[in-house]
Enzyme design. Structure first.
Site, PDB file in Angstrom:
ATOM      1  N   SER A 113     -31.021  13.926   7.260  1.00  0.00           N
ATOM      2  CA  SER A 113     -30.415  15.209   7.576  1.00  0.00           C
ATOM      3  C   SER A 113     -29.933  15.326   9.015  1.00  0.00           C
ATOM      4  CB  SER A 113     -31.414  16.307   7.233  1.00  0.00           C
ATOM      5  OG  SER A 113     -30.822  17.555   7.372  1.00  0.00           O
ATOM      6  N   HIS A 114     -30.532  16.262   9.758  1.00  0.00           N
ATOM      7  CA  HIS A 114     -30.059  16.537  11.120  1.00  0.00           C
ATOM      8  C   HIS A 114     -30.741  15.649  12.156  1.00  0.00           C
ATOM      9  CE1 HIS A 114     -33.697  18.690  10.395  1.00  0.00           C
ATOM     10  NE2 HIS A 114     -33.916  18.675  11.683  1.00  0.00           N
ATOM     11  N   ASP A 278     -24.530  19.735   9.495  1.00  0.00           N
ATOM     12  CA  ASP A 278     -25.418  18.684  10.006  1.00  0.00           C
ATOM     13  C   ASP A 278     -25.102  17.328   9.368  1.00  0.00           C
ATOM     14  OD1 ASP A 278     -26.414  19.315   7.502  1.00  0.00           O
ATOM     15  OD2 ASP A 278     -28.487  18.868   8.053  1.00  0.00           O
ATOM     16  N   ASP A 280     -26.174  15.607   6.828  1.00  0.00           N
ATOM     17  CA  ASP A 280     -25.966  15.512   5.382  1.00  0.00           C
ATOM     18  C   ASP A 280     -25.235  16.719   4.812  1.00  0.00           C
ATOM     19  OD1 ASP A 280     -28.184  17.106   5.912  1.00  0.00           O
ATOM     20  OD2 ASP A 280     -29.101  16.692   3.976  1.00  0.00           O
ATOM     21  N   ASP A 282     -25.762  19.947   4.682  1.00  0.00           N
ATOM     22  CA  ASP A 282     -26.357  21.101   3.999  1.00  0.00           C
ATOM     23  C   ASP A 282     -26.612  22.283   4.933  1.00  0.00           C
ATOM     24  OD1 ASP A 282     -28.468  19.896   5.284  1.00  0.00           O
ATOM     25  OD2 ASP A 282     -29.793  19.806   3.542  1.00  0.00           O
ATOM     26  N   ARG A 283     -26.480  22.072   6.243  1.00  0.00           N
ATOM     27  CA  ARG A 283     -26.698  23.194   7.168  1.00  0.00           C
ATOM     28  C   ARG A 283     -25.365  23.760   7.644  1.00  0.00           C
ATOM     29  NH1 ARG A 283     -31.966  22.298  10.907  1.00  0.00           N
ATOM     30  NH2 ARG A 283     -33.287  21.429   9.277  1.00  0.00           N
ATOM     31  N   LYS A 377     -29.070  23.559  -0.113  1.00  0.00           N
ATOM     32  CA  LYS A 377     -28.248  24.393   0.749  1.00  0.00           C
ATOM     33  C   LYS A 377     -26.909  23.689   0.964  1.00  0.00           C
ATOM     34  CE  LYS A 377     -30.811  22.884   4.885  1.00  0.00           C
ATOM     35  NZ  LYS A 377     -32.150  22.394   4.576  1.00  0.00           N
TER      36      LYS A 377
HETATM   37  C1  VG1 Z   1     -36.805  22.004   8.703  1.00  0.00           C
HETATM   38  C2  VG1 Z   1     -36.418  23.459   8.574  1.00  0.00           C
HETATM   39  C3  VG1 Z   1     -36.444  23.869   7.117  1.00  0.00           C
HETATM   40  C4  VG1 Z   1     -35.524  22.947   6.312  1.00  0.00           C
HETATM   41  C5  VG1 Z   1     -35.903  21.503   6.541  1.00  0.00           C
HETATM   42  C6  VG1 Z   1     -34.944  20.545   5.874  1.00  0.00           C
HETATM   43  O1  VG1 Z   1     -38.112  21.814   8.227  1.00  0.00           O
HETATM   44  O2  VG1 Z   1     -37.279  24.279   9.338  1.00  0.00           O
HETATM   45  O3  VG1 Z   1     -36.063  25.217   7.017  1.00  0.00           O
HETATM   46  O4  VG1 Z   1     -35.626  23.246   4.943  1.00  0.00           O
HETATM   47  O5  VG1 Z   1     -35.916  21.211   7.936  1.00  0.00           O
HETATM   48  O6  VG1 Z   1     -33.635  20.758   6.320  1.00  0.00           O
HETATM   49  P1  VG1 Z   1     -39.409  21.774   9.186  1.00  0.00           P
HETATM   50  O7  VG1 Z   1     -40.546  21.482   8.252  1.00  0.00           O
HETATM   51  O8  VG1 Z   1     -39.142  20.717  10.204  1.00  0.00           O
HETATM   52  O9  VG1 Z   1     -39.492  23.122   9.825  1.00  0.00           O
HETATM   53  V1  VG1 Z   1     -32.560  19.466   6.330  1.00  0.00           V
HETATM   54  O10 VG1 Z   1     -31.061  20.040   6.694  1.00  0.00           O
HETATM   55  O11 VG1 Z   1     -33.303  18.570   7.567  1.00  0.00           O
HETATM   56  O12 VG1 Z   1     -32.708  18.727   4.880  1.00  0.00           O
HETATM   57 CO    CO Z   2     -29.590  18.654   6.377  1.00  0.00          CO
END
Ligand code: VG1
Ligand code: CO
Length: 544
Positions: A113-114, A278, A280, A282-283, A377
């Site tokens: 992801s990010h 981001d 992938d 989704d953000r 998302k």
């Molecule tokens: C973080 C965010 C959460 C999100 C998750 C995955 O998790 O706070 O809201 O669903 O990342 O997003 P955490 O446990 O680090 O707070 V993504 O775009 O990284 O798949």
């Molecule tokens: Co993501």
């Protein structure tokens, strides 16, 4: 074809976090690390045999190697077909939609992801089920348990080199690998939800957009939708070419990592809508000229105006937000007379609600928003929703927000991320807070009275599963709230997140800076948690 049963050793650290298994690239490079996890999924989920799977990801460093490893295990475990996105590039929302649309039994999403990419960065694998959504907590636990005891793998011998960039059907032993272009189907799906004619007319009328694809997976999708279908200038997309290291940047759409975008938004000649997604895809981060839309506000505004968007004209069945997300959406749900669900962090909790038809829109404070069109998302979806909203209302982002605040009041909101090298200390902070909970209600802390304090537990209204210890919630007088939670996506040390919010009612002052409004709450949070005394840190690593 021949399948070899290879003896392997179990890895102890393959517990998926908030969104899949995420580790440093060096960890993923260990022999059989990827294969082990994929085999554990097959062992924990026997129904995958014979069906089809979707495969792709954010295109980060090590993706191509990991795709080959996945294909060898998938082929040896009796899957008939894999739908592999061209070049392995598939955003998370597009993957969720493809799994569902193709009737696949699930999919492997290769993404962190990010998180940063490149050889020193992170890699990740996420398994999504037939609905398109993330594996449930129970399945995730079964996969983890299996990964710890696994001692043999099924691998296809002599796996051919599949040309990942060549569209068409390739053989990988008995497995058919369909390399496809995911972009047109995604663009069609968006065209069915939003009024593309109306947006095109607004673009012709001078509406300007700046979308930062961050050298990540969204680039080709954004180009197809924003430029080819909506007529925006190709220059509207920055960093549109996907790169394995995201150009060395952090592909995280937030004011810290997108400082350039924030600076651009503050100019008098800024475009009407500025956005980023981001790694992938989704953000989403949404900005307008001179204003950034807080993710909680974005969700609330979209819910309040959903009737203006063709895909949602029929009304919303309900809405959902993760527990730490601002309560702006609750106020909209109350006005619309629809249920508002509060779930633990992580998209998988929304999936059950979406699947049961209980909600239409959902979102998280971490720049995640989506709807019933996908089980993940969807960053570009949120950008299009705002674009269509601007086209429909002929208002600026700032005007839309100000009008929303005038009606519902404003939920000032900030998140602090405390980067704590020693995960034990982070746990100590949380344990200390939990120990105080029984005595907190009614007490005065730094001049504010605690109305309610608990450790958030969630009972899934669909399957009854109980998830405990999902963060500490402290509600204070005057619509203020502090939430403490440990991140589940770290790959080293621990991040303790402190979420601060305060409501300014309609008619109140909505023009202040969130940092100013929330400064006293930040002090309260510090005092309550004893975070500085325990960790030696004076302040958070980031305020978002
Ligand atoms: C973080 C965010 C959460 C999100 C998750 C995955 O998790 O706070 O809201 O669903 O990342 O997003 P955490 O446990 O680090 O707070 V993504 O775009 O990284 O798949
Ligand atoms: Co993501």
């Amino acid at each position: 074809m021949s399948v070899t049963i290879v003896p392997t050793r179990a890895f102890a650290d393959q517990r998926p976090g908030t969104a899949g298994l995420r580790k440093r690239v060096a960890v993923f490079k260990q022999p059989f690390y990827v294969e082990n996890f994929v085999q554990a999924v097959f062992d924990a989920h026997p129904d995958l045999k014979g069906g089809s799977l979707v495969l792709g990801g954010d295109g980060r460093y090590w993706s191509r190697e990991a795709i080959r490893s996945c294909l060898r295990v998938i082929a040896a475990n009796g899957v008939d077909k894999v739908f592999l996105a061209k070049g392995g590039l598939l955003t998370t929302p597009a993957a969720a939609m493809e799994i569902r649309a193709r009737g696949a039994s699930g999919g492997f999403l290769l993404t962190a992801s990010h998180n940063r990419g490149g050889p020193e960065g992170d890699f990740g694998i996420k398994f999504n089920v037939a609905t398109g959504g993330q594996a449930s907590e129970q399945l995730t636990e079964r996969i983890f348990a299996r990964s710890r005891e696994i001692h043999r793998l099924k691998l296809l011998d002599d796996a051919p080199e599949i040309e990942l960039d060549e569209l068409g059907i390739h053989a990988c032993g008995p497995l058919e690998v369909h390399v496809f272009d995911p972009v047109p189907a995604y663009a069609d799906a968006m065209a069915a939800l939003f009024d593309f004619d109306r947006i095109r007319a607004a673009v012709l009328g001078g509406l300007r957009v700046h979308f930062d694809a961050m050298h990540a997976a969204t680039g080709p999708f954004a180009h197809a939708v924003l430029v080819e279908r909506l007529g925006l200038d190709p220059k509207s997309i920055a960093h549109g070419t996907p790169l394995p290291d995201f150009g060395g940047k952090h592909p995280d759409p937030n004011p810290r990592d997108c400082a350039q975008l924030v600076a651009l938004a503050s100019r008098d000649d800024a475009p009407d809508l500025l956005a980023a997604s981001d790694g992938d895809g989704d953000r989403n981060m949404i900005l307008g000229r001179g204003v950034m839309v807080s993710p909680g506000d974005s969700l609330a505004v979209l819910a309040a105006n959903a009737h203006l968007l063709p895909g949602y004209r029929g009304g919303l069945k309900g809405v959902a937000r993760s527990m730490p997300t601002s309560r702006a959406i609750d106020r909209v749900a109350a006005k619309l007379g629809i249920p508002c669900h509060e779930t633990p962090t992580g998209w998988r909790f929304f999936c059950n609600l979406l699947e049961a038809g209980k909600v239409t829109l959902c979102g998280e404070e971490s720049f995640g928003t989506s709807s019933s069109h996908a089980r993940e998302k969807d960053g570009l979806w949120a950008v299009l929703a705002w674009l269509d909203l601007l086209a429909a209302t002929k208002r600026s982002v700032r005007e839309v927000l100000e009008q929303h605040w005038a009606e519902f009041g404003r939920d000032y909101y900030l998140r602090q991320d405390w980067t704590i090298a020693d995960a034990g200390q982070a746990k100590q902070v949380m344990d200390g807070l939990i120990a105080q909970l029984p005595t907190l209600a009614g007490r005065e802390v730094e001049g504010l009275t605690v109305a309610r304090a608990d450790s958030f537990a969630y009972t899934d209204p669909v399957d009854g599963t109980v998830s405990k210890n999902q963060g500490v919630r402290i509600e204070l007088a005057e619509g203020a709230r502090i939430v403490f939670r440990l991140s589940g996506t770290d790959t080293a040390g621990a991040t303790l997140r402190i979420y601060l919010e305060k409501h300014a009612p309609p008619g109140g002052d909505h023009a202040r800076l969130a940092v100013d409004v929330l400064a006293p709450l930040a002090e309260t949070a510090k005092a309550l948690s004893r975070i500085s005394a325990i960790t030696g840190l004076n302040g958070p690593g980031a305020v978002i």
